[in-house]
Design a protein around this motif. Structure first.
Motif, PDB file in Angstrom:
ATOM      1  N   PRO A  90       0.834  -1.209   0.000  1.00 27.18           N
ATOM      2  CA  PRO A  90       0.000   0.000   0.000  1.00 27.18           C
ATOM      3  C   PRO A  90       0.865   1.254   0.000  1.00 27.18           C
ATOM      4  O   PRO A  90       1.967   1.280   0.560  1.00 27.18           O
ATOM      5  N   GLY A  91       0.366   2.297  -0.630  1.00 24.46           N
ATOM      6  CA  GLY A  91       1.084   3.566  -0.647  1.00 24.46           C
ATOM      7  C   GLY A  91       1.047   4.247   0.707  1.00 24.46           C
ATOM      8  O   GLY A  91       0.148   4.008   1.523  1.00 24.46           O
ATOM      9  N   GLN A  92       2.023   5.080   0.973  1.00 19.70           N
ATOM     10  CA  GLN A  92       2.071   5.815   2.231  1.00 19.70           C
ATOM     11  C   GLN A  92       1.039   6.926   2.245  1.00 19.70           C
ATOM     12  O   GLN A  92       0.778   7.568   1.224  1.00 19.70           O
ATOM     13  N   ASP A  93       0.436   7.145   3.434  1.00 20.71           N
ATOM     14  CA  ASP A  93      -0.550   8.212   3.580  1.00 20.71           C
ATOM     15  C   ASP A  93       0.129   9.575   3.488  1.00 20.71           C
ATOM     16  O   ASP A  93       1.323   9.718   3.783  1.00 20.71           O
ATOM     17  N   ALA A  94      -0.647  10.556   3.102  1.00 14.99           N
ATOM     18  CA  ALA A  94      -0.140  11.929   3.084  1.00 14.99           C
ATOM     19  C   ALA A  94       0.179  12.379   4.503  1.00 14.99           C
ATOM     20  O   ALA A  94      -0.451  11.936   5.464  1.00 14.99           O
ATOM     21  N   LYS A  95       1.165  13.258   4.650  1.00 13.47           N
ATOM     22  CA  LYS A  95       1.574  13.755   5.967  1.00 13.47           C
ATOM     23  C   LYS A  95       1.664  15.278   5.925  1.00 13.47           C
ATOM     24  O   LYS A  95       1.926  15.872   4.890  1.00 13.47           O
ATOM     25  N   LEU A  96       1.436  15.872   7.084  1.00  9.36           N
ATOM     26  CA  LEU A  96       1.573  17.316   7.226  1.00  9.36           C
ATOM     27  C   LEU A  96       2.565  17.583   8.352  1.00  9.36           C
ATOM     28  O   LEU A  96       2.358  17.178   9.490  1.00  9.36           O
ATOM     29  N   GLU A  97       3.652  18.238   8.007  1.00  8.97           N
ATOM     30  CA  GLU A  97       4.704  18.536   8.991  1.00  8.97           C
ATOM     31  C   GLU A  97       4.666  20.024   9.339  1.00  8.97           C
ATOM     32  O   GLU A  97       4.837  20.883   8.475  1.00  8.97           O
ATOM     33  N   TYR A  98       4.417  20.304  10.620  1.00  9.92           N
ATOM     34  CA  TYR A  98       4.399  21.700  11.064  1.00  9.92           C
ATOM     35  C   TYR A  98       5.815  22.262  11.089  1.00  9.92           C
ATOM     36  O   TYR A  98       6.756  21.578  11.484  1.00  9.92           O
ATOM     37  N   ARG A  99       5.949  23.521  10.698  1.00 10.38           N
ATOM     38  CA  ARG A  99       7.234  24.195  10.734  1.00 10.38           C
ATOM     39  C   ARG A  99       7.321  25.149  11.930  1.00 10.38           C
ATOM     40  O   ARG A  99       8.026  26.143  11.907  1.00 10.38           O
ATOM     41  N   PHE A 100       6.580  24.836  12.959  1.00 13.06           N
ATOM     42  CA  PHE A 100       6.629  25.574  14.220  1.00 13.06           C
ATOM     43  C   PHE A 100       6.433  24.555  15.335  1.00 13.06           C
ATOM     44  O   PHE A 100       5.943  23.448  15.100  1.00 13.06           O
ATOM     45  N   GLU A 101       6.810  24.916  16.544  1.00 17.95           N
ATOM     46  CA  GLU A 101       6.729  23.961  17.653  1.00 17.95           C
ATOM     47  C   GLU A 101       5.291  23.850  18.132  1.00 17.95           C
ATOM     48  O   GLU A 101       4.611  24.850  18.375  1.00 17.95           O
ATOM     49  N   GLU A 102       4.826  22.612  18.257  1.00 19.83           N
ATOM     50  CA  GLU A 102       3.481  22.387  18.755  1.00 19.83           C
ATOM     51  C   GLU A 102       3.431  22.619  20.259  1.00 19.83           C
ATOM     52  O   GLU A 102       4.397  22.365  20.984  1.00 19.83           O
TER      53      GLU A 102
END
Length: 475
Positions: A90-102
Motif C-alpha cells: 500500500p502507498g504511504q498516507d499523506a503527511k503534514l509537517e508543522y514548521r513551528f513547535e506544537e
C-alpha cells in the motif's frame, strides 16, 4: 505400515497417487497435498508435481526446493506451500509537517510547590507574512503485486489529508506548503492552521469589561469573576482566572490557576492548559493538561486529560475523556468520591440518558394507566360512564395495547447506544503513583468502585470488563 488409500476426486490417478493443488482465495499461495500411495502406484516425481500445478495455471513464485522436499522427505497427507505471490505494498498516507513547535511538545518547568509551571512558555506563537507554516507530503501510490497465476494485483494508494485552510493562510503554487498570508499568531485545531491578529491587554476587570476579539488574545494579568472573554484564536492568560467564562476558538493557556465556585468556564475547540483547577468547569475539544491539582471540578475532553507533576492529583468532582485520563494520583486518603470516566462521548451519553428517562417515564405512565383503568372499569360495570369517561377509557386501553411495542423499540435503541458507547476498546485510565478508595472508574457505562488503596495502576477494558494492571512507564 502402509496407510489406507483415500478417495480423491481432484485429479484422476494414472501412474501415481492423485496430486491435489489448492489455490488460496486471494490467489497468493499454491499448496500441494499428496495422499499416501496405494500398492502398485508409480512414485511421485518433480515433473508430475510441476505438471499438476501447471494445470492449475500456477506460473509465478514457484518454490522448487519445497517441491523437491515433497519427494525427498516423502511428505504425504500434509499441505506444502509450493508457490507464493508477491504481495502488493500500500502507498504511504499523506503527511503534514508543522514548521513551528506544537504546544504539546513544549517542556514546562516544575515550581517550588511541585506543580508544572507554564510561565516561561510562549503559548501564543507568532508568524510573519510569507512564513511557511506547514509542509505537505502527498499520498504515495502503492506498488502492485503478482499472484501465483502471474496476474498483477493492484495496491491501494495512500490516504490523502483533508486539510481546510484557516484564516489568513494559503497554499503555495505547488500545493505542498501552507503559507501565512498575514502577520499574527498561529492557531491550530483539528488539522486546520490559521493566522489571527494578536491583541494584548493587561487584565480583565471592571476597567475593561467583557472582551471579545476576532484573533488571539494575550492577557498579562488576571481575569476577575463574573467577566467574559472570547476569542476566535488562542487565549493566553499570565495569571489567574476566577469565576469567569473564557471561550476560545483555538487553545487556552492559564499560567496561573482556575479557581472559584463552579461559576466559571474554560472552553476551547483545541487544548486547555492550566496550572491548577479548584472547583471549576473545563471543556476541551481536544485535550486538557493541568500541572497541579484538580479539586472538585468538572473537566471534559474529546481526547485526553493529563494531570501531571509531583502534585498532579485529581480529587473530587468528575473528569471525562474519550481516550485517556492520566494523573499522578487519583483520589485522596479521605476517600473523597472522585469519578474518572473514559470512552466518553457526550452526544452518545446524552442520547443514552434520554432513552433511560423515556423508559422510566413509560413504566410510570403504565402504572398510572392501570390505576385509571381499574376505576373506569368499575364505573363501566355500574353503567356510570359518561361519554367523556368512555373516550378516556379508550385512550388508556390504546396506550396499554401499544406499551409493549414502544418499550421494545426503546430497548432496541438503548442496546444499540450501549454497543456504540463500548466501541472504544483502547481507552485507558492511568495513575502513576496511587489510587485511593472512593474513586469510581468508568468505561462508557461499565464502572468499578475502588475499595482499597492501589499503587501505580493501569485500567483498561477487556471483554466488557474493567481490568486492573500495574502501571509501568514506557510499557
Amino acid at each position: 505400515m502402509q496407510q489406507p488409500v483415500q478417495n480423491n476426486t481432484d485429479a484422476e490417478r494414472t501412474t501415481g497417487p492423485p496430486i491435489r493443488v489448492i489455490i488460496t482465495p486471494n490467489k497468493m499461495s499454491a499448496i500441494v497435498r499428496i495422499p499416501w500411495p496405494a500398492e502398485g502406484d508409480a512414485p511421485i516425481t518433480v515433473d508430475s508435481i510441476l505438471n499438476a500445478i501447471k494445470e492449475k495455471n500456477v506460473t509465478y513464485g514457484i518454490n522448487n526446493d519445497a517441491i523437491q522436499s515433497l519427494i525427498n522427505e516423502s511428505k504425504f497427507d500434509v499441505n506444502v506451500e509450493v508457490a507464493v505471490g508477491l504481495l502488493p505494498q500500500p502507498g504511504q498516507d499523506a503527511k503534514l509537517e508543522y514548521r513551528f513547535e506544537e504546544i504539546q511538545t513544549l517542556q514546562p518547568t516544575i515550581d517550588a510547590d511541585g506543580r508544572i509551571d507554564y510561565k516561561d512558555i510562549n503559548f501564543v506563537r507568532t508568524a510573519d507574512k510569507g512564513q511557511v507554516l506547514a509542509i505537505k507530503t502527498p499520498a504515495q501510490e502503492g506498488i502492485s503485486g503478482i499472484n501465483v497465476h502471474g496476474e498483477e494485483v493492484s495496491a491501494p494508494s495512500g490516504r490523502e489529508l483533508k486539510i481546510v485552510l484557516g484564516q489568513n493562510t494559503r497554499w503555495s503554487e505547488d500545493g505542498l506548503q501552507i503559507i501565512a498570508d498575514a502577520d499574527g499568531s498561529i492557531v491550530t485545531t483539528r488539522k486546520q492552521i490559521s493566522v489571527s491578529a494578536v491583541q494584548t491587554i493587561g487584565g480583565v476587570n471592571t476597567q475593561t469589561g467583557n472582551i471579545k476579539h476576532n484573533g488571539s488574545l494575550i492577557i498579562k494579568g488576571s481575569v476577575e469573576a463574573n467577566f467574559e472573554v472570547s476569542a476566535k484564536g488562542d487565549i493566553e492568560i499570565y495569571k489567574n482566572v476566577a469565576d469567569a467564562k473564557v471561550i476560545s476558538g483555538g487553545n487556552i493557556m492559564v499560567k496561573g490557576g482556575f479557581l472559584g465556585s463552579r461559576n466559571g468556564l474554560l472552553q476551547a475547540l483545541g487544548d486547555v492548559h492550566c496550572k491548577y483547577v479548584n472547583d471549576q468547569v473545563i471543556k476541551a475539544g481536544q485535550s486538557v493538561f493541568v500541572g497541579g491539582e484538580v479539586f472538585n471540578s468538572l473537566v471534559s475532553a474529546s481526547h485526553q486529560i493529563h494531570v501531571t507533576g509531583s502534585k498532579g492529583r485529581i480529587v473530587g468532582g468528575k473528569v471525562q475523556a474519550k481516550n485517556e485520563v492520566k494523573a499522578t494520583c487519583l483520589g485522596s486518603d479521605a476517600g473523597t468520591r472522585t469519578e474518572i470516566q473514559v470512552a466518553y462521548d457526550s452526544k452518545l451519553m446524552n442520547s443514552y440518558r434520554e432513552i433511560k428517562m423515556q423508559l422510566e417515564q413509560l413504566d410510570e405512565n403504565l402504572q398510572r394507566v392501570d390505576e385509571g383503568l381499574v376505576v373506569l372499569y368499575r364505573q363501566q360495570l355500574d353503567n356510570a360512564l359518561s361519554p367523556q369517561k368512555l373516550a378516556a377509557l379508550q385512550k388508556l386501553e390504546e396506550f396499554k395495547k401499544g406499551y409493549p411495542q414502544r418499550k421494545q423499540d426503546l430497548n432496541v435503541k438503548k442496546a444499540d447506544l450501549e454497543k456504540q458507547i463500548q466501541q472504544n476498546q483502547q481507552a485507558r485510565i492511568i495513575a502513576v503513583q496511587d489510587v485511593y478508595p472512593g474513586v469510581i472508574i468508568q468505561f462508557g457505562i461499565i464502572y468499578k468502585e475502588i475499595k482499597d488503596k492501589m499503587g501505580p495502576s493501569y485500567f483498561c477494558l477487556e471483554n466488557n470488563t474493567i481490568v486492573h494492571k500495574e502501571y509501568r512507564p514506557g510499557k
